[in-house]
Design a protein around this motif. Structure first.
Motif, short mmCIF file in Angstrom:
data_model
loop_
_atom_site.label_atom_id
_atom_site.label_comp_id
_atom_site.label_asym_id
_atom_site.label_seq_id
_atom_site.Cartn_x
_atom_site.Cartn_y
_atom_site.Cartn_z
N PRO A 185 0.82 -1.22 0.00
CA PRO A 185 0.00 0.00 0.00
C PRO A 185 0.85 1.26 0.00
CG PRO A 185 0.13 -0.88 2.21
CD PRO A 185 0.87 -1.86 1.32
N LYS A 186 0.35 2.29 -0.67
CA LYS A 186 1.07 3.56 -0.67
C LYS A 186 0.10 4.73 -0.80
CE LYS A 186 0.67 4.93 -5.15
NZ LYS A 186 -0.78 5.00 -4.97
N THR A 187 0.44 5.83 -0.18
CA THR A 187 -0.25 7.11 -0.36
C THR A 187 0.46 8.16 0.46
OG1 THR A 187 -2.26 8.40 0.05
CG2 THR A 187 -1.90 6.49 1.45
N ILE A 188 0.64 9.34 -0.10
CA ILE A 188 1.26 10.41 0.67
C ILE A 188 0.27 10.98 1.68
CG2 ILE A 188 2.87 11.01 -1.18
CD1 ILE A 188 1.17 13.55 -1.66
N ASP A 189 -1.01 10.59 1.59
CA ASP A 189 -2.02 11.09 2.52
C ASP A 189 -1.91 10.43 3.89
OD1 ASP A 189 -2.96 12.66 0.49
OD2 ASP A 189 -4.73 11.45 0.07
N ASN A 190 -1.23 9.30 3.97
CA ASN A 190 -1.03 8.58 5.25
C ASN A 190 -2.36 8.18 5.89
OD1 ASN A 190 0.71 7.47 7.24
ND2 ASN A 190 0.39 9.22 8.57
#
Length: 431
Positions: free
Chosen positions: A137-142
């Motif tokens: 999983p990845k996202t800069i939104d955390n």
């Protein structure tokens, strides 16, 4: 399954560290004796009847991935295509993926992306027999609820670069005597906005979680910002930065007022819901505050700035380099190692780390079978972290209007008599 190949793809929006996952998956697969295929643009081509292995894939080896973990972006590109159509599984696309995997002789697939990519990965895992899938999983939104409060990869890099940008804007604000309204990425949660704001020492940060489960209005948000600006001036500084998470717009319920300030109708989706993604939040806030100052015949210079896209393809900081190497290695440990039985592997899993150890989570435990979404991790406004963040913000509080000395000073600065200023801020929310 013999020596079938390993494939890796990237879906959704970019995030710092994608190449780190690609690199570690490739190197560990080769170390274990497996060939690796990189698939371009997520599920876009492998779910299409026009899939061409010669054009839409690349053989990954040590030379191809050498040094890429230092770089932002994705050498495999990315795309938002999924295996869902009108809320249902697109069987034609799924069958195309099956054919593509057979043509490429793939037995193991690593995907990295957000909700849509994870849901597509879970579909592939379920629909293709004797086929193992791991999702990173990845996202800069955390905003993914990873166990152990681990951040999503890319967040720390995005926060660091965003902080540097805010520091520069803060110095510009100080030098020129102006205000910046910065809208930060984060539709569902305010982690990025708050993280940047805390580290840069922003004057205040407004996130959707501050309004709980309810709605707010443009007036209320502008009351918070204007109150901060007046209190800041009272402290001798007529400049500053207000950071606002873009998700605050989704809390607005006063659409008539929004359209009035915007000067045009807000587009609506097929269900009649306002498309708030098309609302220029920074400009709305700026216009409303400028109107308030103009009514008092006061001058104010406000510049709006959106921060988000600048962060997504940044070169990862050491934290995210190390983190993505562990996640990529963990994906291969799960798929190719002996610690998990065939039934667990065939069910597919999202890769996570807990206290430095591999923690694969089966898809069925994290995916809503109807929406295909994972639970959102929100900022805990009751946490000690938020308590500290709030302590260093400049915020006008409702009780300050009951302090005669404070009220007198605010009245003088705002050019409003005391009765008017108390009425002006009578619904000021405490955040």
């Amino acid at each position: 399954m013999g020596k079938k190949k390993v494939a890796v793809l990237v879906g959704g929006g970019p995030a710092p560290g994608l190449n780190g996952v690609i690199s570690s998956v490739t190197l560990e697969s080769i170390q274990r004796g497996y060939e690796v295929v990189g698939i371009y643009n997520g599920f876009k081509w492998i779910s299409s009847a026009s899939f061409d292995p010669k054009v839409h894939t690349i053989a990954l080896d040590r030379k191809v991935v050498d040094g890429i973990h230092f770089k932002g972006g994705s050498i495999l590109g990315t795309a938002r295509d999924s295996l869902i159509k009108n809320g249902k599984i697109d069987t034609e696309k799924v069958n195309n993926v099956k054919k593509a995997m057979e043509i490429l002789d793939i037995g193991y697939l690593v995907t990295t992306g957000g909700d849509d990519t994870a849901f597509s990965a879970s579909i592939v895992s379920k629909e293709i027999k004797n086929f193992y899938v791991a999702h990173v999983p990845k996202t800069i939104d955390n905003d993914l609820p990873l166990p152990g409060e681990m951040p999503t990869f890319g967040f720390q890099t995005a926060r660091e670069l965003g902080t540097d940008l805010l520091k520069n804007l803060l110095e510009d604000a100080r030098t020129t005597g102006r205000w910046y309204f910065v809208v930060a990425m984060g539709r569902s949660a305010g982690h990025l906005a708050l993280g940047m704001g805390i580290a840069a020492g922003a004057t205040l940060t407004i996130i959707p979680e501050q309004f709980g489960d309810g709605k707010t209005t443009l007036k209320s948000v502008c009351d918070i910002i204007e109150g901060s600006m007046l209190k800041r001036k009272l402290q001798g500084m007529d400049w500053g930065i207000a950071v606002v998470a873009e998700g605050v717009a989704y809390k607005f319920g006063d659409f008539d007022q929004l359209e009035k300030v915007l000067g045009r109708p807000i587009p609506k989706d097929p269900h009649g819901h306002p498309r708030l993604a098309e609302v220029p939040l920074g400009d709305l806030l700026k216009r409303e505050i400028e109107n308030r100052y103009a009514e008092r015949e006061q001058k104010i210079t406000i510049v709006t700035k959106d921060i988000g896209y600048e962060l997504r393809c940044a070169d990862p900081i050491p934290f995210d380099i190390e983190y993505t190497r562990e996640l990529g290695y963990g994906a291969m440990d799960f798929l190719l190692g002996d610690d998990y039985n065939a039934d667990f592997k065939e069910a597919g899993a999202m890769i996570s780390l807990v206290e430095g150890n591999l923690n694969p989570i089966p898809f069925h435990q994290i995916m809503d079978p109807d929406s295909g979404k994972k639970t959102i991790r929100l900022v805990n406004t009751y946490s000690y972290n938020y308590k500290v963040a709030r302590a260093f913000m400049t915020l006008l509080q409702p009780n300050e209007l009951n302090n005669p000395d404070q009220l007198s000073k605010l009245s003088s600065i705002a050019k409003m008599d005391e009765i008017t200023i108390k009425k002006h801020f009578e619904t000021l929310p405490r955040i």
